[in-house]
Enzyme design. Structure first.
Site, PDB file in Angstrom:
ATOM      1  N   CYS A  56     -26.958 -23.255 -21.960  1.00  0.00           N
ATOM      2  CA  CYS A  56     -25.552 -23.511 -21.607  1.00  0.00           C
ATOM      3  C   CYS A  56     -25.043 -24.890 -22.001  1.00  0.00           C
ATOM      4  O   CYS A  56     -24.110 -24.991 -22.801  1.00  0.00           O
ATOM      5  CB  CYS A  56     -25.353 -23.276 -20.112  1.00  0.00           C
ATOM      6  SG  CYS A  56     -25.546 -21.541 -19.688  1.00  0.00           S
ATOM      7  N   GLY A 112     -34.033 -38.588 -18.090  1.00  0.00           N
ATOM      8  CA  GLY A 112     -35.117 -37.739 -18.576  1.00  0.00           C
ATOM      9  C   GLY A 112     -35.129 -37.698 -20.088  1.00  0.00           C
ATOM     10  O   GLY A 112     -34.604 -38.591 -20.763  1.00  0.00           O
ATOM     11  N   LEU A 138     -24.051 -19.625 -11.963  1.00  0.00           N
ATOM     12  CA  LEU A 138     -25.443 -19.576 -11.500  1.00  0.00           C
ATOM     13  C   LEU A 138     -26.345 -20.454 -12.363  1.00  0.00           C
ATOM     14  O   LEU A 138     -26.054 -20.695 -13.534  1.00  0.00           O
ATOM     15  CB  LEU A 138     -25.956 -18.137 -11.471  1.00  0.00           C
ATOM     16  CG  LEU A 138     -26.069 -17.309 -12.764  1.00  0.00           C
ATOM     17  CD1 LEU A 138     -27.262 -17.701 -13.619  1.00  0.00           C
ATOM     18  CD2 LEU A 138     -26.161 -15.847 -12.409  1.00  0.00           C
ATOM     19  N   GLU A 148     -30.213 -20.846 -13.831  1.00  0.00           N
ATOM     20  CA  GLU A 148     -31.489 -20.160 -14.008  1.00  0.00           C
ATOM     21  C   GLU A 148     -32.520 -20.824 -13.100  1.00  0.00           C
ATOM     22  O   GLU A 148     -32.514 -22.033 -12.932  1.00  0.00           O
ATOM     23  CB  GLU A 148     -31.939 -20.258 -15.471  1.00  0.00           C
ATOM     24  CG  GLU A 148     -31.152 -19.334 -16.364  1.00  0.00           C
ATOM     25  CD  GLU A 148     -31.492 -19.495 -17.842  1.00  0.00           C
ATOM     26  OE1 GLU A 148     -32.587 -19.965 -18.170  1.00  0.00           O
ATOM     27  OE2 GLU A 148     -30.632 -19.131 -18.663  1.00  0.00           O
ATOM     28  N   VAL A 168     -27.525 -13.571 -17.018  1.00  0.00           N
ATOM     29  CA  VAL A 168     -26.341 -13.461 -16.165  1.00  0.00           C
ATOM     30  C   VAL A 168     -26.070 -12.017 -15.764  1.00  0.00           C
ATOM     31  O   VAL A 168     -25.829 -11.709 -14.596  1.00  0.00           O
ATOM     32  CB  VAL A 168     -25.114 -14.080 -16.880  1.00  0.00           C
ATOM     33  CG1 VAL A 168     -23.820 -13.718 -16.177  1.00  0.00           C
ATOM     34  CG2 VAL A 168     -25.267 -15.589 -16.936  1.00  0.00           C
ATOM     35  N   ARG A 205     -34.255 -21.915 -24.907  1.00  0.00           N
ATOM     36  CA  ARG A 205     -33.150 -22.183 -25.823  1.00  0.00           C
ATOM     37  C   ARG A 205     -32.800 -23.676 -25.770  1.00  0.00           C
ATOM     38  O   ARG A 205     -32.571 -24.224 -24.708  1.00  0.00           O
ATOM     39  CB  ARG A 205     -31.936 -21.319 -25.459  1.00  0.00           C
ATOM     40  CG  ARG A 205     -32.151 -19.842 -25.813  1.00  0.00           C
ATOM     41  CD  ARG A 205     -30.995 -18.972 -25.413  1.00  0.00           C
ATOM     42  NE  ARG A 205     -31.079 -18.550 -24.024  1.00  0.00           N
ATOM     43  CZ  ARG A 205     -30.252 -17.653 -23.456  1.00  0.00           C
ATOM     44  NH1 ARG A 205     -29.283 -17.106 -24.180  1.00  0.00           N
ATOM     45  NH2 ARG A 205     -30.374 -17.314 -22.191  1.00  0.00           N
ATOM     46  N   GLY A 214     -31.348 -29.459 -22.167  1.00  0.00           N
ATOM     47  CA  GLY A 214     -31.427 -28.351 -23.113  1.00  0.00           C
ATOM     48  C   GLY A 214     -30.876 -27.115 -22.447  1.00  0.00           C
ATOM     49  O   GLY A 214     -29.979 -27.205 -21.591  1.00  0.00           O
TER      50      GLY A 214
HETATM   51  N1  LIG Z   1     -28.007 -18.248 -18.670  1.00  0.00           N
HETATM   52  C1  LIG Z   1     -27.299 -18.947 -17.798  1.00  0.00           C
HETATM   53  O1  LIG Z   1     -27.840 -19.708 -16.985  1.00  0.00           O
HETATM   54  C2  LIG Z   1     -25.807 -18.813 -17.761  1.00  0.00           C
HETATM   55  C3  LIG Z   1     -25.100 -19.318 -16.638  1.00  0.00           C
HETATM   56  C4  LIG Z   1     -23.715 -19.166 -16.604  1.00  0.00           C
HETATM   57  C5  LIG Z   1     -23.062 -18.578 -17.672  1.00  0.00           C
HETATM   58  N2  LIG Z   1     -23.751 -18.123 -18.758  1.00  0.00           N
HETATM   59  C6  LIG Z   1     -23.020 -17.471 -19.838  1.00  0.00           C
HETATM   60  O2  LIG Z   1     -23.164 -16.060 -19.664  1.00  0.00           O
HETATM   61  C7  LIG Z   1     -23.226 -15.418 -20.953  1.00  0.00           C
HETATM   62  C8  LIG Z   1     -24.512 -14.614 -21.055  1.00  0.00           C
HETATM   63  O3  LIG Z   1     -25.598 -15.540 -21.005  1.00  0.00           O
HETATM   64  P1  LIG Z   1     -27.107 -15.043 -20.827  1.00  0.00           P
HETATM   65  O4  LIG Z   1     -27.934 -16.274 -20.702  1.00  0.00           O
HETATM   66  O5  LIG Z   1     -27.152 -14.006 -19.793  1.00  0.00           O
HETATM   67  O6  LIG Z   1     -27.353 -14.375 -22.260  1.00  0.00           O
HETATM   68  P2  LIG Z   1     -28.579 -13.422 -22.726  1.00  0.00           P
HETATM   69  O7  LIG Z   1     -28.736 -13.681 -24.164  1.00  0.00           O
HETATM   70  O8  LIG Z   1     -29.726 -13.603 -21.799  1.00  0.00           O
HETATM   71  O9  LIG Z   1     -28.011 -11.946 -22.482  1.00  0.00           O
HETATM   72  C9  LIG Z   1     -26.972 -11.374 -23.210  1.00  0.00           C
HETATM   73  C10 LIG Z   1     -27.288  -9.892 -23.381  1.00  0.00           C
HETATM   74  O10 LIG Z   1     -26.143  -9.223 -23.938  1.00  0.00           O
HETATM   75  C11 LIG Z   1     -26.625  -8.174 -24.762  1.00  0.00           C
HETATM   76  N3  LIG Z   1     -25.517  -7.717 -25.618  1.00  0.00           N
HETATM   77  C12 LIG Z   1     -24.988  -8.318 -26.704  1.00  0.00           C
HETATM   78  N4  LIG Z   1     -23.962  -7.599 -27.179  1.00  0.00           N
HETATM   79  C13 LIG Z   1     -23.818  -6.533 -26.366  1.00  0.00           C
HETATM   80  C14 LIG Z   1     -22.907  -5.435 -26.327  1.00  0.00           C
HETATM   81  N5  LIG Z   1     -21.922  -5.313 -27.195  1.00  0.00           N
HETATM   82  N6  LIG Z   1     -23.067  -4.505 -25.360  1.00  0.00           N
HETATM   83  C15 LIG Z   1     -24.045  -4.630 -24.450  1.00  0.00           C
HETATM   84  N7  LIG Z   1     -24.931  -5.652 -24.432  1.00  0.00           N
HETATM   85  C16 LIG Z   1     -24.809  -6.589 -25.383  1.00  0.00           C
HETATM   86  C17 LIG Z   1     -27.805  -8.794 -25.458  1.00  0.00           C
HETATM   87  O11 LIG Z   1     -28.676  -7.830 -25.991  1.00  0.00           O
HETATM   88  C18 LIG Z   1     -28.442  -9.595 -24.317  1.00  0.00           C
HETATM   89  O12 LIG Z   1     -29.423  -8.838 -23.635  1.00  0.00           O
HETATM   90  C19 LIG Z   1     -23.077 -16.525 -21.981  1.00  0.00           C
HETATM   91  O13 LIG Z   1     -21.734 -16.661 -22.326  1.00  0.00           O
HETATM   92  C20 LIG Z   1     -23.548 -17.754 -21.224  1.00  0.00           C
HETATM   93  O14 LIG Z   1     -22.977 -18.934 -21.720  1.00  0.00           O
HETATM   94  C21 LIG Z   1     -25.122 -18.217 -18.800  1.00  0.00           C
END
Ligand SMILES: NC(=O)c1ccc[n+]([C@@H]2O[C@H](COP(=O)([O-])OP(=O)(O)OC[C@H]3O[C@@H](n4cnc5c(N)ncnc54)[C@H](O)[C@@H]3O)[C@@H](O)[C@H]2O)c1
Length: 440
Positions: free
Chosen positions: A266, A259, A156, A158, A11, A335, A263
């Site tokens: 999210c 399906g 968004l 992935e 994100v 994940r 997974g």
């Molecule tokens: N992945 C998706 O498709 C998606 C979509 C919408 C919302 N979200 C939400 O967005 C959030 C992030 O998801 P993601 O998939 O990007 O996670 P991710 O694990 O890919 O990225 C999170 C990042 O934050 C970093 N981090 C942790 N603590 C930190 C700090 N104190 N300072 C700076 N960096 C730090 C980690 O090292 C990691 O690189 C989650 O709450 C998720 O639920 C994810």
């Protein structure tokens, strides 16, 4: 505008890059030095179509930078996006330690007005917790610096993340300050030039909206999976049923595919977290969502069960080809991927597996370190060598129209277990392939 993005994962990196793309100056912070090093060397730490070029372009233009320096990041942006992970805690609730740490870091170093934006998916009430954490740090420093906390959940997907961010269906902003609302409107103006898609609401509603959206989508999937299992027993075909109900505009076709279970990073965690929040904070048992979760947990074992129903519960000496490790196509994210459950079911029953995925094999090695009974092939046909059957778990485009003659020639016996209903059962039967779909 100057923007700091805290957390440079799926994100954070996509949001930061897209914000730079429209002209903002963006600094992305991460605590993981390995991630920042990859970015500084011109690579990207995740697979997301189109992202690498966009990152390079904006870095070259001087609008996008990366750092591990917390103080620099806190001082940089007038807008501070928190986009860190919120993984499930042991009890299913969202683990808020990274969000709190990010908020404290801002409070420790900020010296002028900041809009602090929660982009991570966070339980209702988190904006208050972020506000309290920042205030505590300011009190410790003996200073008073104004700031506003905003909830701006991210929708968004992935695999299509850039398109989703650049052309959003909606931009949800939960806000209680007019100044912050104005700044958010200005920031998002370039992404909604043909009509206004920003939905302004109170903070708690914005926080709940994100969980509601993911829970609704998960509900549709579990509903269809249960109906698929029923269709199988009743001699109906869930694909016909899907078309029959999807054509109703009140239902629609999206997220209606049966399906092998959902997974990803999210849906599973957000469904769990909402169930937990409801139970502990509100004393409410969310019966529908509990059923959605239970149905999905069971669905992830349907492929394994079909294999055992065909070959017997003991799979000792059997070898299987598995296409697709990522939790869905166009990502390397594994994940809570269904593939993990399928592989475990097969290995536990004594089988060996050769897997192929266009991008997620490196990720799979982290999930199954030192697992000698799981091998990887260089291409999809190579995975079929000596296999008793092919099992398809992810709906990658390149799996949709394979060379069936090669499949038949390579497999010991022409059997396909298809967890994504990619093929027509009648056609495969005509080719002499024994075919097991979901709900057909
Ligand atoms: N992945 C998706 O498709 C998606 C979509 C919408 C919302 N979200 C939400 O967005 C959030 C992030 O998801 P993601 O998939 O990007 O996670 P991710 O694990 O890919 O990225 C999170 C990042 O934050 C970093 N981090 C942790 N603590 C930190 C700090 N104190 N300072 C700076 N960096 C730090 C980690 O090292 C990691 O690189 C989650 O709450 C998720 O639920 C994810």
């Amino acid at each position: 505008m100057k923007v700091t993005v805290i957390g440079t994962g799926y994100v954070g990196l996509v949001s930061g890059t897209c914000l730079a793309e429209v002209g903002n100056e963006v600094l992305c912070l991460d605590v993981d030095p390995a991630k920042i090093r990859i970015l500084e060397e011109g690579g990207i730490p995740i697979f997301e179509p189109g992202l690498q070029d966009m990152v390079r372009r904006n870095v070259a233009a001087g609008r996008l930078c990366f750092t591990t320096d917390v103080e620099k990041a806190a001082k940089y942006g007038a807008i501070q996006f928190i986009a860190v992970g919120t993984p499930p805690d042991e009890d299913g609730s969202a683990d808020m330690q990274y969000v709190t740490a990010a908020a404290r870091n801002i409070g420790r170093h900020m010296s002028d007005y900041k809009v602090i934006v929660n982009k991570s998916t966070v339980p209702v009430g988190t904006a208050d917790a972020v506000k309290a954490a920042v205030n505590e740090e300011l009190v410790k420093r003996g200073v008073s610096v104004p700031f506003s906390v905003v909830s701006n959940p991210e929708f968004l997907k992935e695999g299509a993340a850039i398109e989703d961010f650049m052309k959003p269906d909606r931009i949800v902003v939960g806000c209680e300050s007019e100044q912050a609302a104005h700044i958010m409107r200005t920031l998002y103006a370039p992404f909604q030039r043909n009509h206004d898609r920003l939905i302004l609401m109170d903070i708690r509603s914005a926080e709940l909206t994100k969980y509601a959206a993911n829970s609704m989508l998960a509900t549709r999937i579990s509903f269809m999976n249960e109906l698929a299992n029923l269709a199988e027993k009743l001699g109906a075909d869930i694909e016909h049923v899907r078309k029959g109900i999807g054509s109703d505009p009140r239902i629609g076709y999206d997220f209606l595919y049966a399906g092998a279970g959902y997974g990803g990073s999210c849906f599973p965690k957000d469904v769990k977290a909402l169930i937990k929040t409801a139970a502990t904070d509100a004393g409410i048992d969310l019966k529908v969502l509990n059923a959605v979760k239970a149905a999905n947990d069971a669905q992830k074992h349907v492929l394994g069960a079909k294999v055992k129903a065909h070959f017997g519960a003991n799979l000792e000496g059997r070898h299987f080809a598995l296409w697709g490790l990522a939790f869905k196509a166009n990502t390397d994210d594994m994940r809570e991927a269904t593939s993990c459950e399928v592989i475990k079911d097969l290995l536990e029953a004594g089988a060996t597996v050769t897997a192929y995925d266009p991008v997620a094999m490196a990720e799979a090695r982290h999930h199954f370190p030192d697992e000698k009974r799981l091998g990887y092939a260089e291409n999809q046909i190579g995975a079929l060598e000596n296999a008793d059957a092919l099992i398809i778990v992810t709906e990658w485009k390149e799996f949709r129209s394979p060379n069936f003659d090669s499949i038949k020639a390579k497999l010991k016996s022409p059997i396909i277990f298809d967890g994504r209903n990619l093929f027509e059962p009648v056609e495969l039967k005509g080719m002499g392939i024994t075919y097991f779909g979901i709900g057909r």
